[in-house]
Motif scaffolding. Structure first.
Motif, PDB file in Angstrom:
ATOM      1  N   ALA A 198       0.839  -1.196   0.000  1.00 39.87           N
ATOM      2  CA  ALA A 198       0.000   0.000   0.000  1.00 39.87           C
ATOM      3  C   ALA A 198       0.875   1.248   0.000  1.00 39.87           C
ATOM      4  N   PRO A 199       0.428   2.355  -0.622  1.00 40.85           N
ATOM      5  CA  PRO A 199       1.215   3.593  -0.611  1.00 40.85           C
ATOM      6  C   PRO A 199       1.543   4.084   0.800  1.00 40.85           C
ATOM      7  N   SER A 200       0.658   3.810   1.755  1.00 42.57           N
ATOM      8  CA  SER A 200       0.909   4.211   3.141  1.00 42.57           C
ATOM      9  C   SER A 200       1.934   3.319   3.827  1.00 42.57           C
ATOM     10  N   GLY A 201       2.153   2.116   3.254  1.00 40.96           N
ATOM     11  CA  GLY A 201       3.049   1.157   3.866  1.00 40.96           C
ATOM     12  C   GLY A 201       2.443   0.351   4.982  1.00 40.96           C
ATOM     13  N   HIS A 202       1.170   0.554   5.275  1.00 37.59           N
ATOM     14  CA  HIS A 202       0.546  -0.137   6.407  1.00 37.59           C
ATOM     15  C   HIS A 202       0.166  -1.570   6.081  1.00 37.59           C
ATOM     16  N   GLN A 203      -0.091  -1.857   4.803  1.00 34.61           N
ATOM     17  CA  GLN A 203      -0.534  -3.191   4.421  1.00 34.61           C
ATOM     18  C   GLN A 203       0.206  -3.663   3.177  1.00 34.61           C
ATOM     19  N   PHE A 204       0.127  -4.980   2.943  1.00 30.89           N
ATOM     20  CA  PHE A 204       0.536  -5.521   1.654  1.00 30.89           C
ATOM     21  C   PHE A 204      -0.511  -6.521   1.187  1.00 30.89           C
ATOM     22  N   MET A 205      -0.505  -6.760  -0.099  1.00 31.35           N
ATOM     23  CA  MET A 205      -1.549  -7.574  -0.741  1.00 31.35           C
ATOM     24  C   MET A 205      -0.932  -8.846  -1.311  1.00 31.35           C
ATOM     25  N   THR A 206      -1.595  -9.972  -1.073  1.00 31.88           N
ATOM     26  CA  THR A 206      -1.178 -11.247  -1.656  1.00 31.88           C
ATOM     27  C   THR A 206      -2.350 -11.910  -2.359  1.00 31.88           C
ATOM     28  N   VAL A 207      -2.019 -12.809  -3.269  1.00 30.58           N
ATOM     29  CA  VAL A 207      -3.009 -13.630  -3.953  1.00 30.58           C
ATOM     30  C   VAL A 207      -2.641 -15.086  -3.718  1.00 30.58           C
ATOM     31  N   ASP A 208      -3.632 -15.905  -3.445  1.00 28.47           N
ATOM     32  CA  ASP A 208      -3.398 -17.336  -3.288  1.00 28.47           C
ATOM     33  C   ASP A 208      -2.729 -17.888  -4.535  1.00 28.47           C
ATOM     34  N   HIS A 209      -1.774 -18.812  -4.332  1.00 34.07           N
ATOM     35  CA  HIS A 209      -1.018 -19.361  -5.461  1.00 34.07           C
ATOM     36  C   HIS A 209      -1.937 -20.019  -6.473  1.00 34.07           C
ATOM     37  N   GLY A 210      -3.056 -20.554  -6.024  1.00 39.50           N
ATOM     38  CA  GLY A 210      -4.045 -21.131  -6.926  1.00 39.50           C
ATOM     39  C   GLY A 210      -5.068 -20.128  -7.413  1.00 39.50           C
ATOM     40  N   GLN A 211      -4.890 -18.851  -7.039  1.00 37.28           N
ATOM     41  CA  GLN A 211      -5.735 -17.730  -7.467  1.00 37.28           C
ATOM     42  C   GLN A 211      -7.180 -17.876  -6.989  1.00 37.28           C
ATOM     43  N   THR A 212      -7.359 -18.429  -5.791  1.00 34.69           N
ATOM     44  CA  THR A 212      -8.714 -18.587  -5.260  1.00 34.69           C
ATOM     45  C   THR A 212      -9.168 -17.394  -4.432  1.00 34.69           C
TER      46      THR A 212
ATOM     47  N   ASP B 140      -1.277  -7.024   7.423  1.00 31.47           N
ATOM     48  CA  ASP B 140      -0.618  -5.969   8.176  1.00 31.47           C
ATOM     49  C   ASP B 140       0.884  -6.001   7.905  1.00 31.47           C
ATOM     50  N   HIS B 141       1.451  -4.830   7.673  1.00 28.66           N
ATOM     51  CA  HIS B 141       2.903  -4.739   7.501  1.00 28.66           C
ATOM     52  C   HIS B 141       3.593  -5.205   8.781  1.00 28.66           C
ATOM     53  N   LEU B 142       4.746  -5.781   8.636  1.00 29.64           N
ATOM     54  CA  LEU B 142       5.583  -6.349   9.692  1.00 29.64           C
ATOM     55  C   LEU B 142       5.153  -7.751  10.071  1.00 29.64           C
ATOM     56  N   ASP B 143       3.999  -7.911  10.761  1.00 28.39           N
ATOM     57  CA  ASP B 143       3.673  -9.248  11.270  1.00 28.39           C
ATOM     58  C   ASP B 143       2.960 -10.122  10.245  1.00 28.39           C
ATOM     59  N   GLY B 144       2.401  -9.530   9.197  1.00 26.02           N
ATOM     60  CA  GLY B 144       1.745 -10.314   8.160  1.00 26.02           C
ATOM     61  C   GLY B 144       0.357 -10.794   8.499  1.00 26.02           C
ATOM     62  N   ASP B 145      -0.198 -10.370   9.645  1.00 26.57           N
ATOM     63  CA  ASP B 145      -1.548 -10.797  10.022  1.00 26.57           C
ATOM     64  C   ASP B 145      -2.554 -10.400   8.940  1.00 26.57           C
ATOM     65  N   VAL B 146      -3.492 -11.310   8.652  1.00 22.29           N
ATOM     66  CA  VAL B 146      -4.497 -11.061   7.621  1.00 22.29           C
ATOM     67  C   VAL B 146      -5.546 -10.100   8.159  1.00 22.29           C
ATOM     68  N   LEU B 147      -5.744  -8.986   7.453  1.00 22.52           N
ATOM     69  CA  LEU B 147      -6.756  -8.003   7.844  1.00 22.52           C
ATOM     70  C   LEU B 147      -8.119  -8.379   7.282  1.00 22.52           C
ATOM     71  N   PHE B 148      -8.162  -8.781   6.023  1.00 17.99           N
ATOM     72  CA  PHE B 148      -9.391  -9.332   5.446  1.00 17.99           C
ATOM     73  C   PHE B 148      -9.045 -10.051   4.146  1.00 17.99           C
ATOM     74  N   THR B 149      -9.964 -10.924   3.733  1.00 23.26           N
ATOM     75  CA  THR B 149      -9.781 -11.750   2.539  1.00 23.26           C
ATOM     76  C   THR B 149     -11.019 -11.671   1.673  1.00 23.26           C
ATOM     77  N   LEU B 150     -10.816 -11.670   0.363  1.00 27.46           N
ATOM     78  CA  LEU B 150     -11.923 -11.713  -0.585  1.00 27.46           C
ATOM     79  C   LEU B 150     -11.752 -12.921  -1.488  1.00 27.46           C
ATOM     80  N   PRO B 151     -12.790 -13.767  -1.609  1.00 31.03           N
ATOM     81  CA  PRO B 151     -12.689 -14.903  -2.540  1.00 31.03           C
ATOM     82  C   PRO B 151     -12.793 -14.407  -3.974  1.00 31.03           C
ATOM     83  N   VAL B 152     -12.297 -15.198  -4.899  1.00 33.91           N
ATOM     84  CA  VAL B 152     -12.310 -14.780  -6.292  1.00 33.91           C
ATOM     85  C   VAL B 152     -13.736 -14.557  -6.783  1.00 33.91           C
ATOM     86  N   GLU B 153     -14.719 -15.259  -6.200  1.00 29.84           N
ATOM     87  CA  GLU B 153     -16.107 -15.099  -6.606  1.00 29.84           C
ATOM     88  C   GLU B 153     -16.635 -13.686  -6.369  1.00 29.84           C
TER      89      GLU B 153
END
Length: 230
Positions: free
Chosen positions: A194-208, A214-227
Motif C-alpha cells: 500500500a502507498p501508506s506502507g501499512h498493508q501488503f496484498m497477496t493472492v493465493d497461489h491457486g488464485q482462489t 498488516d505490515h511487519l507481522d503479516g496478520d491477515v486483515l481481510f480476505t476476498l474470494p475470487v467469486e
C-alpha cells in the motif's frame, strides 16, 4: 489521510539499453525516459533497477551483478561463483534500497546448479562490498523485490514454480545487524504494498482469493474470494 506515494522509477530494457521512467500521481500521457544507460557488450541482462537520483543502474545477468554510472563507467561488479552453464530456469533479481545505500540481490543458486541453496545478498551500493548474506531454504526460479515506501525494508517474493511462493522481508540499518523475516506460508504471492506502507496484498497461489496483510507481522486483515469479483 493517506500520504501521496513518492514517484517510482521504472526500468525497461529497450533496443539494448536501459530506459528509466519516472512515474507519479501527477504524471500523465506518454512517458519519455528520464535517463538512458548502456549495458556492457554481450551481456544477457535478466533484471535491472535505476536509483531515484537516476545516476546509476544495477543489473543482473545469469552469472553476476553489475553497477554502472549514467556515463557508462563501471562502479563495481560481482560474479556468482561457481559459474553456471545452466541457461534456463533461474533468473537472478536485484533492488536498490530506498536510501540508495544498498543493493539487494536474489540468487537462485539451486536451479542454477551451483551446488548450494538460494541466497539473498546485500551489497554496498558504492563499492559492491557484501554487507550480509542470507542462506535461503528455497529452490526458486526467480523473485520480485518490493521496497517499503516508508521504512525502507525490502520484501522478496520467491517463485518456486508449482511448489508455490515464499515471502521474506529484510532490513539493514546504518548501525544495526541485518534482520530477516520469513512469513509462515508458501502458497501466497506478493502483489504490492500500500502507498501508506501499512498493508501488503497477496493472492493465493491457486488464485482462489486475495488477502490484505498488516505490515511487519503479516496478520491477515481481510480476505476476498475470487467469486467476489464476479
Amino acid at each position: 489521510m493517506i500520504p501521496e506515494a513518492p514517484p517510482k522509477v521504472i526500468t525497461r530494457l529497450r533496443d539494448g539499453r536501459f530506459h528509466a521512467y519516472v512515474v507519479g500521481v501527477s504524471v500523465y500521457g506518454t512517458l519519455e525516459p528520464a535517463a538512458v544507460f548502456q549495458p556492457g557488450d554481450g551481456e544477457e541482462v535478466v533484471a535491472s533497477v535505476v536509483g531515484q537520483d537516476l545516476e546509476r543502474v544495477v543489473y543482473t545477468t545469469l552469472n553476476g551483478v553489475v553497477c554502472l554510472t549514467r556515463a557508462g563507467d563501471l562502479m563495481w561488479a560481482a560474479g556468482f561463483e561457481p559459474h553456471s552453464d545452466v541457461r534456463h530456469g533461474h533468473r537472478p533479481g536485484c533492488a536498490l534500497s530506498m536510501d540508495g545505500r544498498t543493493v539487494w540481490v536474489y540468487r537462485p543458486d539451486a536451479m542454477a546448479g551451483r551446488g548450494g541453496g538460494d541466497q539473498w545478498v546485500v551489497h554496498d551500493a558504492d563499492s559492491g562490498v557484501v554487507l550480509c548474506r542470507r542462506e535461503l531454504e528455497t529452490v526458486g526460479h526467480g523473485a520480485f523485490h518490493h521496497v517499503h515506501p516508508v521504512d525502507g525494508s525490502i520484501y522478496l517474493d520467491i517463485g518456486e514454480g508449482q511448489d508455490g511462493s515464499v515471502i521474506l522481508r529484510g532490513t539493514v540499518g546504518a548501525d544495526s545487524e541485518p534482520e530477516f523475516v520469513t512469513y509462515p506460508w508458501q502458497d501466497r504471492c506478493l502483489i504490492d504494498l500500500a502507498p501508506s506502507g501499512h498493508q501488503f496484498m497477496t493472492v493465493d497461489h491457486g488464485q482462489t482469493d486475495v488477502a490484505f496483510h498488516d505490515h511487519l507481522d503479516g496478520d491477515v486483515l481481510f480476505t476476498l474470494p475470487v467469486e467476489a469479483f464476479g
